[in-house]
Design a protein around this motif. Structure first.
Motif, PDB file in Angstrom:
ATOM      1  N   ARG A 252       0.841  -1.201   0.000  1.00  0.00           N
ATOM      2  CA  ARG A 252       0.000   0.000   0.000  1.00  0.00           C
ATOM      3  C   ARG A 252       0.874   1.248   0.000  1.00  0.00           C
ATOM      4  O   ARG A 252       0.818   2.080   0.903  1.00  0.00           O
ATOM      5  CB  ARG A 252      -0.968  -0.006   1.184  1.00  0.00           C
ATOM      6  CG  ARG A 252      -1.958  -1.167   1.170  1.00  0.00           C
ATOM      7  CD  ARG A 252      -2.841  -1.179   2.399  1.00  0.00           C
ATOM      8  NE  ARG A 252      -3.822  -2.244   2.359  1.00  0.00           N
ATOM      9  CZ  ARG A 252      -3.600  -3.494   2.782  1.00  0.00           C
ATOM     10  NH1 ARG A 252      -2.415  -3.822   3.301  1.00  0.00           N
ATOM     11  NH2 ARG A 252      -4.550  -4.407   2.726  1.00  0.00           N
ATOM     12  N   GLN A 301      -4.355   1.035   6.426  1.00  0.00           N
ATOM     13  CA  GLN A 301      -4.584  -0.107   5.533  1.00  0.00           C
ATOM     14  C   GLN A 301      -6.014  -0.136   5.018  1.00  0.00           C
ATOM     15  O   GLN A 301      -6.262  -0.282   3.811  1.00  0.00           O
ATOM     16  CB  GLN A 301      -4.280  -1.386   6.319  1.00  0.00           C
ATOM     17  CG  GLN A 301      -4.593  -2.692   5.643  1.00  0.00           C
ATOM     18  CD  GLN A 301      -4.206  -3.876   6.541  1.00  0.00           C
ATOM     19  OE1 GLN A 301      -3.048  -4.057   6.886  1.00  0.00           O
ATOM     20  NE2 GLN A 301      -5.191  -4.674   6.946  1.00  0.00           N
ATOM     21  N   TRP A 304      -6.762   2.907   2.670  1.00  0.00           N
ATOM     22  CA  TRP A 304      -6.204   2.676   1.333  1.00  0.00           C
ATOM     23  C   TRP A 304      -7.105   1.729   0.544  1.00  0.00           C
ATOM     24  O   TRP A 304      -7.465   1.997  -0.610  1.00  0.00           O
ATOM     25  CB  TRP A 304      -4.794   2.100   1.453  1.00  0.00           C
ATOM     26  CG  TRP A 304      -4.133   1.779   0.143  1.00  0.00           C
ATOM     27  CD1 TRP A 304      -4.428   0.721  -0.697  1.00  0.00           C
ATOM     28  CD2 TRP A 304      -3.101   2.514  -0.504  1.00  0.00           C
ATOM     29  NE1 TRP A 304      -3.630   0.750  -1.815  1.00  0.00           N
ATOM     30  CE2 TRP A 304      -2.812   1.840  -1.723  1.00  0.00           C
ATOM     31  CE3 TRP A 304      -2.378   3.660  -0.176  1.00  0.00           C
ATOM     32  CZ2 TRP A 304      -1.818   2.285  -2.612  1.00  0.00           C
ATOM     33  CZ3 TRP A 304      -1.400   4.101  -1.055  1.00  0.00           C
ATOM     34  CH2 TRP A 304      -1.135   3.428  -2.251  1.00  0.00           C
ATOM     35  N   ASP A 305      -7.484   0.616   1.173  1.00  0.00           N
ATOM     36  CA  ASP A 305      -8.292  -0.397   0.490  1.00  0.00           C
ATOM     37  C   ASP A 305      -9.684   0.119   0.145  1.00  0.00           C
ATOM     38  O   ASP A 305     -10.245  -0.224  -0.905  1.00  0.00           O
ATOM     39  CB  ASP A 305      -8.409  -1.661   1.344  1.00  0.00           C
ATOM     40  CG  ASP A 305      -7.087  -2.419   1.449  1.00  0.00           C
ATOM     41  OD1 ASP A 305      -6.123  -2.036   0.765  1.00  0.00           O
ATOM     42  OD2 ASP A 305      -7.015  -3.384   2.236  1.00  0.00           O
ATOM     43  N   LYS A 308      -9.319   2.341  -2.897  1.00  0.00           N
ATOM     44  CA  LYS A 308      -8.966   1.551  -4.072  1.00  0.00           C
ATOM     45  C   LYS A 308     -10.155   0.731  -4.556  1.00  0.00           C
ATOM     46  O   LYS A 308     -10.474   0.698  -5.754  1.00  0.00           O
ATOM     47  CB  LYS A 308      -7.797   0.625  -3.736  1.00  0.00           C
ATOM     48  CG  LYS A 308      -7.289  -0.192  -4.943  1.00  0.00           C
ATOM     49  CD  LYS A 308      -6.691   0.699  -6.006  1.00  0.00           C
ATOM     50  CE  LYS A 308      -6.080  -0.106  -7.133  1.00  0.00           C
ATOM     51  NZ  LYS A 308      -5.568   0.745  -8.216  1.00  0.00           N
ATOM     52  N   SER A 314      -5.772   5.133  -6.047  1.00  0.00           N
ATOM     53  CA  SER A 314      -4.579   4.480  -5.521  1.00  0.00           C
ATOM     54  C   SER A 314      -3.812   5.428  -4.605  1.00  0.00           C
ATOM     55  O   SER A 314      -2.896   6.131  -5.026  1.00  0.00           O
ATOM     56  CB  SER A 314      -3.679   4.020  -6.679  1.00  0.00           C
ATOM     57  OG  SER A 314      -2.562   3.314  -6.195  1.00  0.00           O
ATOM     58  N   GLY A 322       2.156   5.833  -0.601  1.00  0.00           N
ATOM     59  CA  GLY A 322       1.526   5.844   0.712  1.00  0.00           C
ATOM     60  C   GLY A 322       2.025   6.992   1.578  1.00  0.00           C
ATOM     61  O   GLY A 322       3.143   7.491   1.406  1.00  0.00           O
TER      62      GLY A 322
END
Length: 551
Positions: A252, A301, A304-305, A308, A314, A322
């Motif tokens: 990430r 985490q 980010w996910d 995405k 992204s 990141g």
């Protein structure tokens, strides 16, 4: 930038923002579509949804747009002294390209001059501008000295607790954030605010009259307590270096989590561990405690996910890079903040250093300030500041539902885990914002005078109504009862669609000066592009805004 928590020592029960958060399928589930359908779960990409761009493809689009910037400026009617500088590019599934530009005038940055050009097959389809006024300045020679403007900025910073006696920097700019564009100074003052939050006060001064035109805080703070103090046992992606594991996530964007050990400056020390088992699940006042780091890394985490999976974004800048996180900031610091200048997230440990502000929705809230800063750049003052805060609440809530964590189930409450109030109540309520004692349920001509954490209530309420509808309902065990200003009944379209509409509006229609009326227009444009101007979704957006008195 902006904080989630509005300075507990001076402004009670508010969450703040500055310039530059899992749904449990268990008992009590409502029949609401959004409670059953995960965000981003649509099987077929919408024609107006953003498409995934490789780093190379994105770079190419930006370079092409910059190469044609002079021609574009002429096509959209800019003056001969104005130039466009590409900030970002978004490409939709159907090929529509949204290019976001900053602007200069006679070589000076134009603050509030940002605009978005919408094009398809190389032909301009429309332009969204932060300021529709023509940029014309009679003289570029200031009558007020930079020193006088800096002195005024230092005085303003002192009211926030800064001990700085000099400004960190000043530059000549064109101020177009409101009214007629004028020659101005932008002065920045650093130091610390009175509660220990870093200070990055930007003061805009009219270079002709010396009048202060605007000010905003460049640090975005949020209140949250975390670890898997809040989220239970979680999986973390780490990096093995020799025989030592590092809290670094190469999957990430190489996000890393650092320990400030109760200091207030620097990056700190990267967290490492011998057996790849992190934290204890309990809060500790120790400066080496890993539990807060677990929550911070987990929050980064999941955020980010979420972006995405839901929006094909992204990372915060949409470039695959990141940010990094710092925990154990200061001593008994009751806040957390995003700082765009270091591209990093920072968390305090709360009262007694045993209540880290690292809960899931706080993490999502704060890092979403970074997304706003790198897209619309909503000014952190007045109605645009309320929209900035609300955007972080909206996407922070999206992160919490997305994570689907049984210890911290998805809800429309903000900061419910961290218990800043000390009585088990959340910081904010999206279904009826006024329940916190200060937030606005509906728009009024004076809502922009409220602290941005309170004026955000109008947009938070709009989003809840759009997603879930009005009236009483129970979602994931939490009971809500959302009213409307006009007595109407609003039927929600589901959280997944509501998120898509808000994200598209933010990234392709909002500008730095967007207010509530303009936000209505922008979200209607987004709904039209995504679902059609005669769609149920479009009509629901209109109905939800009317229900919060935005016409």
């Amino acid at each position: 930038m902006s904080p989630l928590y509005a300075r507990h020592k001076r402004t009670s029960l508010a969450i703040a923002t500055a310039v530059a958060a899992g749904a449990l399928l268990a008992t009590g589930l409502t029949t609401s579509a959004s409670a059953q359908t995960p965000a981003g779960a649509a099987a077929t990409p919408l024609a107006a949804a953003p498409t995934t761009l490789s780093a190379a493809a994105r770079t190419t689009l930006i370079q092409q747009a910059q190469a044609g910037a002079t021609e574009t400026a002429q096509q959209i009617g800019l003056g001969t002294q104005e130039k466009l500088v590409v900030k970002d590019v978004v490409k939709d599934v159907d090929g529509t390209v949204h290019t976001r530009y900053e602007r200069t005038y006679a070589g000076l940055p134009v603050l509030g001059g940002d605009l978005i050009v919408h094009s398809r097959s190389g032909k301009t389809q429309g332009v969204t501008r932060a300021n529709k006024s023509a940029i014309k300045v009679a003289s570029l020679t200031p009558r007020v000295t930079a020193a006088k403007a800096a002195q005024q900025a230092v005085s303003a910073a002192k009211t926030l607790g800064s001990a700085k006696t000099a400004a960190d920097g000043a530059r000549k700019v064109i101020w177009a954030g409101s009214g007629k564009p004028v020659l101005a100074y932008e002065t920045v003052v650093g130091g610390l605010q009175d509660d220990g939050t870093p200070n990055q006060l930007h003061v805009i001064t009219d270079a002709t009259t010396g009048k202060k035109l605007f000010e905003y805080q460049g640090i975005e703070n949020a209140t949250g307590t975390g670890k898997s103090l809040y989220s239970g046992t979680v999986s973390l992606t780490t990096t093995l270096s020799g025989s030592t594991y590092q809290l670094s996530d190469a999957t990430r964007g190489s996000h890393k989590t650092y320990n400030l050990a109760h200091k207030t400056s620097g990056k700190g020390t990267l967290f490492t561990d011998a057996d790849n088992v992190w934290g204890t699940g309990s809060a500790s006042s120790s400066s080496t405690d890993q539990t807060a780091a677990v929550d911070a890394a987990y929050g980064a985490q999941e955020t980010w996910d979420f972006y995405k999976s839901t929006f094909n974004r992204s990372g915060i800048k949409n470039n695959g890079v990141g940010a990094y996180s710092r925990v154990h900031y200061g001593s008994s610091y009751v806040n957390a903040f995003w700082d765009d200048s270091c591209f990093c997230m920072t968390y305090g440990d709360g009262e007694g250093n045993v209540s880290p502000l690292t809960s899931l929705d706080v993490a999502g809230h704060e890092m979403s300030h970074g997304v706003t800063s790198n897209t619309a750049g909503l000014e952190y003052s007045g109605e645009s500041g309320g929209l900035n805060e609300a955007t972080s609440d909206i996407f922070g809530t999206g992160v919490e539902f997305f994570a689907n964590n049984s210890n911290d189930v998805g809800d429309y409450l903000i900061g419910e885990e961290i218990d800043i109030n000390g009585d088990g109540t959340p910081l904010r309520y999206m279904d009826k914002p006024s329940k916190d004692g200060g937030s606005a349920d509906y728009w009024s001509s004076t809502v922009g005078n409220k602290d941005v954490h309170y004026s955000s209530g109008v947009a938070n309420h709009f989003f809840y109504l759009l997603a879930e509808g009005s009236g009483s309902k129970t979602i994931n065990g939490v009971t809500y009862n959302s009213p409307t200003s006009n007595g109407s009944t609003v039927t929600g379209i589901g959280r997944a669609k509501a998120l898509q509409i808000w994200y598209k509006a933010l990234t392709t229609y909002f500008t730095s000066t967007t207010d509530y009326k303009a936000a209505r227009t922008a979200t209607l444009s987004a709904a039209s592009a995504l679902y059609g101007s005669t769609s149920t979704e479009y009509k629901a957006v209109a109905a939800a805004w009317s229900a919060v008195n935005v016409a």
